[in-house]
Scaffold this motif. Structure first.
Motif, PDB file in Angstrom:
ATOM      1  N   ASP A   1       0.830  -1.209   0.000  1.00  0.00           N
ATOM      2  CA  ASP A   1       0.000   0.000   0.000  1.00  0.00           C
ATOM      3  C   ASP A   1       0.862   1.256   0.000  1.00  0.00           C
ATOM      4  O   ASP A   1       0.545   2.245  -0.674  1.00  0.00           O
ATOM      5  CB  ASP A   1      -0.948   0.007   1.201  1.00  0.00           C
ATOM      6  N   ALA A   2       1.966   1.222   0.745  1.00  0.00           N
ATOM      7  CA  ALA A   2       2.881   2.363   0.779  1.00  0.00           C
ATOM      8  C   ALA A   2       3.494   2.593  -0.604  1.00  0.00           C
ATOM      9  O   ALA A   2       3.593   3.730  -1.080  1.00  0.00           O
ATOM     10  CB  ALA A   2       3.980   2.133   1.813  1.00  0.00           C
ATOM     11  N   ALA A   3       3.885   1.502  -1.265  1.00  0.00           N
ATOM     12  CA  ALA A   3       4.462   1.616  -2.606  1.00  0.00           C
ATOM     13  C   ALA A   3       3.441   2.202  -3.577  1.00  0.00           C
ATOM     14  O   ALA A   3       3.788   3.044  -4.422  1.00  0.00           O
ATOM     15  CB  ALA A   3       4.937   0.247  -3.086  1.00  0.00           C
ATOM     16  N   GLU A   4       2.187   1.788  -3.468  1.00  0.00           N
ATOM     17  CA  GLU A   4       1.145   2.331  -4.341  1.00  0.00           C
ATOM     18  C   GLU A   4       0.972   3.820  -4.122  1.00  0.00           C
ATOM     19  O   GLU A   4       0.821   4.589  -5.080  1.00  0.00           O
ATOM     20  CB  GLU A   4      -0.187   1.618  -4.090  1.00  0.00           C
ATOM     21  N   ARG A   5       0.976   4.249  -2.864  1.00  0.00           N
ATOM     22  CA  ARG A   5       0.813   5.679  -2.587  1.00  0.00           C
ATOM     23  C   ARG A   5       1.956   6.479  -3.214  1.00  0.00           C
ATOM     24  O   ARG A   5       1.740   7.552  -3.786  1.00  0.00           O
ATOM     25  CB  ARG A   5       0.743   5.928  -1.073  1.00  0.00           C
ATOM     26  N   ILE A   6       3.169   5.956  -3.118  1.00  0.00           N
ATOM     27  CA  ILE A   6       4.320   6.645  -3.719  1.00  0.00           C
ATOM     28  C   ILE A   6       4.169   6.695  -5.235  1.00  0.00           C
ATOM     29  O   ILE A   6       4.416   7.736  -5.864  1.00  0.00           O
ATOM     30  CB  ILE A   6       5.638   5.948  -3.315  1.00  0.00           C
ATOM     31  N   LEU A   7       3.769   5.580  -5.838  1.00  0.00           N
ATOM     32  CA  LEU A   7       3.567   5.547  -7.289  1.00  0.00           C
ATOM     33  C   LEU A   7       2.553   6.590  -7.730  1.00  0.00           C
ATOM     34  O   LEU A   7       2.767   7.317  -8.702  1.00  0.00           O
ATOM     35  CB  LEU A   7       3.085   4.163  -7.729  1.00  0.00           C
ATOM     36  N   LEU A   8       1.432   6.653  -7.026  1.00  0.00           N
ATOM     37  CA  LEU A   8       0.373   7.585  -7.393  1.00  0.00           C
ATOM     38  C   LEU A   8       0.794   9.035  -7.180  1.00  0.00           C
ATOM     39  O   LEU A   8       0.475   9.907  -7.977  1.00  0.00           O
ATOM     40  CB  LEU A   8      -0.895   7.288  -6.587  1.00  0.00           C
ATOM     41  N   ARG A   9       1.499   9.274  -6.106  1.00  0.00           N
ATOM     42  CA  ARG A   9       1.857  10.646  -5.740  1.00  0.00           C
ATOM     43  C   ARG A   9       3.083  11.164  -6.478  1.00  0.00           C
ATOM     44  O   ARG A   9       3.108  12.283  -6.972  1.00  0.00           O
ATOM     45  CB  ARG A   9       2.085  10.705  -4.222  1.00  0.00           C
ATOM     46  N   ASP A  10       4.127  10.316  -6.570  1.00  0.00           N
ATOM     47  CA  ASP A  10       5.429  10.794  -7.046  1.00  0.00           C
ATOM     48  C   ASP A  10       5.962  10.085  -8.280  1.00  0.00           C
ATOM     49  O   ASP A  10       6.993  10.484  -8.811  1.00  0.00           O
ATOM     50  CB  ASP A  10       6.468  10.653  -5.920  1.00  0.00           C
ATOM     51  N   GLY A  11       5.309   8.996  -8.707  1.00  0.00           N
ATOM     52  CA  GLY A  11       5.755   8.284  -9.896  1.00  0.00           C
ATOM     53  C   GLY A  11       6.790   7.216  -9.597  1.00  0.00           C
ATOM     54  O   GLY A  11       7.330   7.134  -8.480  1.00  0.00           O
ATOM     55  N   PRO A  12       7.100   6.382 -10.604  1.00  0.00           N
ATOM     56  CA  PRO A  12       7.972   5.221 -10.395  1.00  0.00           C
ATOM     57  C   PRO A  12       9.411   5.564 -10.019  1.00  0.00           C
ATOM     58  O   PRO A  12      10.062   4.801  -9.324  1.00  0.00           O
ATOM     59  CB  PRO A  12       7.923   4.470 -11.718  1.00  0.00           C
ATOM     60  N   THR A  13       9.912   6.722 -10.442  1.00  0.00           N
ATOM     61  CA  THR A  13      11.312   7.053 -10.127  1.00  0.00           C
ATOM     62  C   THR A  13      11.515   7.329  -8.640  1.00  0.00           C
ATOM     63  O   THR A  13      12.637   7.230  -8.141  1.00  0.00           O
ATOM     64  CB  THR A  13      11.799   8.268 -10.942  1.00  0.00           C
ATOM     65  N   ALA A  14      10.445   7.654  -7.936  1.00  0.00           N
ATOM     66  CA  ALA A  14      10.558   7.939  -6.498  1.00  0.00           C
ATOM     67  C   ALA A  14      10.498   6.681  -5.645  1.00  0.00           C
ATOM     68  O   ALA A  14      10.698   6.736  -4.430  1.00  0.00           O
ATOM     69  CB  ALA A  14       9.434   8.889  -6.072  1.00  0.00           C
ATOM     70  N   LEU A  15      10.245   5.538  -6.268  1.00  0.00           N
ATOM     71  CA  LEU A  15      10.044   4.301  -5.521  1.00  0.00           C
ATOM     72  C   LEU A  15      11.384   3.652  -5.192  1.00  0.00           C
ATOM     73  O   LEU A  15      12.062   3.117  -6.058  1.00  0.00           O
ATOM     74  CB  LEU A  15       9.174   3.352  -6.344  1.00  0.00           C
ATOM     75  N   THR A  16      11.774   3.739  -3.937  1.00  0.00           N
ATOM     76  CA  THR A  16      12.988   3.094  -3.431  1.00  0.00           C
ATOM     77  C   THR A  16      12.609   2.340  -2.168  1.00  0.00           C
ATOM     78  O   THR A  16      11.552   2.580  -1.586  1.00  0.00           O
ATOM     79  CB  THR A  16      14.077   4.135  -3.082  1.00  0.00           C
ATOM     80  N   SER A  17      13.491   1.435  -1.733  1.00  0.00           N
ATOM     81  CA  SER A  17      13.179   0.677  -0.516  1.00  0.00           C
ATOM     82  C   SER A  17      13.061   1.617   0.684  1.00  0.00           C
ATOM     83  O   SER A  17      12.168   1.462   1.516  1.00  0.00           O
ATOM     84  CB  SER A  17      14.235  -0.401  -0.263  1.00  0.00           C
ATOM     85  N   ARG A  18      13.919   2.624   0.736  1.00  0.00           N
ATOM     86  CA  ARG A  18      13.848   3.580   1.852  1.00  0.00           C
ATOM     87  C   ARG A  18      12.547   4.379   1.805  1.00  0.00           C
ATOM     88  O   ARG A  18      11.897   4.597   2.835  1.00  0.00           O
ATOM     89  CB  ARG A  18      15.045   4.530   1.803  1.00  0.00           C
TER      90      ARG A  18
END
Length: 199
Positions: free
Chosen positions: A16-33
């Motif tokens: 769910d956290a990864a989805e929120r990041i994808l929706l808000r900031d896009g795939p380039t913002a998705l990191t483990s941290r």
């Protein structure tokens, strides 16, 4: 078993956290941290449950693909009801109103993830390939019911609809007007099949 429940809860929390990041900031913002920070858990939690970050992302994609099963069943059940264009418009809006656009961008952007997904899905773009199969199944049912042309090539219509809708929903200006989606669907699929005896 309590341990299994806790693990599942953590996995869902991370997804769910990864989805929120994808929706808000896009795939380039998705990191483990970014994911663990967004989920509000310790940095090492993700790596306790997944071999590496690409393994996490591959399971995220697989989880979201599995969720299409319910949508596919509902769409097949809608065959013969409402209008074909209306049913397809609703299905495409549901599909792309979620994280599908972000997931597709993620798969395209990450070579390691794409390679890992190719082990189980050697053809097509994950999520979009399954969505295309969902639409093809529905269109075949409508063709059998005589609601679209008897010679309709559902194997071509379905990915055409997916591609056209993806372009509409990937617009950085925000999601398209429902009327734009409906017009696109109608342009691809055409109007209702002529009734028997009509020219």
């Amino acid at each position: 078993m309590p341990t299994g429940t806790a693990i599942r809860d953590v996995r869902e929390q991370l997804f769910d956290a990864a989805e929120r990041i994808l929706l808000r900031d896009g795939p380039t913002a998705l990191t483990s941290r970014a994911v663990t920070t967004e989920a509000g858990c310790a940095k090492g939690v993700l790596h306790r449950h997944f071999a590496d970050f690409d393994a996490f992302l591959a399971e995220l994609v697989a989880d979201r693909i599995a969720r299409l099963d319910d949508q596919a069943a509902a769409l097949r059940g809608a065959a013969g009801t409402g209008t074909v264009a209306g049913n397809l418009t609703e299905a495409l809006t549901t599909l792309f109103d979620s994280v599908a656009v972000g997931i597709v961008g993620l798969v395209i952007a990450r070579d390691g993830l794409r390679d890992r997904l190719r082990r189980t899905a050697p053809t097509g773009l994950p999520l979009l390939a399954e969505a295309s199969a969902m639409l093809a199944s529905y269109l075949a049912a409508e063709r059998d019911l005589g609601r679209i042309a008897p010679d309709a090539d559902v194997g071509t219509l379905a990915p055409t609809l997916i591609g056209a809708a993806h372009l509409l929903f990937a617009d950085p200006g925000g999601p398209p007007d429902p009327g734009a989606v409906h017009r696109t669907v109608t342009a691809v699929v055409g109007g209702p099949a002529p009734s028997a005896g009509a020219r």
